[in-house]
Scaffold this motif. Sequence first.
Motif, short mmCIF file in Angstrom:
data_model
loop_
_atom_site.label_atom_id
_atom_site.label_comp_id
_atom_site.label_asym_id
_atom_site.label_seq_id
_atom_site.Cartn_x
_atom_site.Cartn_y
_atom_site.Cartn_z
N PRO A 127 0.83 -1.21 0.00
CA PRO A 127 0.00 0.00 0.00
C PRO A 127 0.86 1.25 0.00
CG PRO A 127 -0.86 -1.61 1.56
CD PRO A 127 0.46 -2.14 1.08
N TYR A 128 0.50 2.21 -0.83
CA TYR A 128 1.33 3.39 -0.98
C TYR A 128 1.42 4.22 0.30
CZ TYR A 128 1.15 2.50 -6.02
OH TYR A 128 1.26 1.94 -7.28
N SER A 129 0.48 4.02 1.20
CA SER A 129 0.50 4.74 2.47
C SER A 129 1.44 4.12 3.49
CB SER A 129 -0.91 4.78 3.07
OG SER A 129 -1.40 3.46 3.28
N SER A 130 2.03 3.00 3.15
CA SER A 130 2.92 2.32 4.10
C SER A 130 4.10 3.19 4.48
CB SER A 130 3.43 1.00 3.51
OG SER A 130 4.38 0.41 4.36
N SER A 131 4.44 3.19 5.75
CA SER A 131 5.60 3.95 6.21
C SER A 131 6.76 3.05 6.59
CB SER A 131 5.21 4.81 7.42
OG SER A 131 4.79 3.98 8.50
#
Length: 251
Positions: A127-131
């Motif tokens: 997921p692109y929101s992964s940190s």
Amino acid sequence: MTRSILSARPARRAITLAAAAALATLGAAPAAHAAYQFTFLSGLPWGASDAQLGLAAGAQIENFEDTALIPGLTVQLSASSSGSYGPTGTLPRVFAPGADPYGNAFIWGTWDGSHALLNTGNNASAPYSSSSAWGDVTLGFGNGGARQVGFSLQNMQQAASFTLNGSTVVPTGSIANFVYSWYGQGYLRIDVTGNSAPITSLKIDGTIYDAWTLDHLAVTAAVPEPQSWALLAGGLLAVLGLARRRAAARG
């Protein structure tokens, strides 16, 4: 990731970074006999020819179209919440940007073919929101190392450090910030200059928030300098002459 890739492609432009073993300042002049030259080509047509990229004739190309890497090349992925792997000559899987279930941020990530290397611990998207999914990549060059290494970079958007042979030769952000200003894409070429040691490893150490791909990895094997060939030839001739004298003495 902090932003998506833009659709406009940048105008042609390039920078050259000279980084010496004892100098870590961006733009510093190469130290005599101990320097590596970084050239970032940000505006060539995506998928430009090897000649346009300034790659040496005879360079081996890894295009990541399958899991097996070219001989002597290894990849290690670390500091990712999706796992880790390597150093290994076999990737855990191939990554196809065009089939990314999370979006199209890497759609330009392939320089050739349909696959690229992604900086996750399983070479799969996240997921692109992964940190925390986005890790560090270490490339290893066996068989005596390389005198030139090149690869495309796409979507790099935050500061990263580039470490050659265990020593950081480009300060954090020097290249990554320039890549960022050109929409996160371009081709990076590293040349060994002077009498510097061949490149045996390259670590790209980014942030846990930054996702990027690399492709069209070109590796030119290190070869002996002309003076080394001369010394080798002289040694062989000396050995041959000694063998002949001994044979003549035995009658």
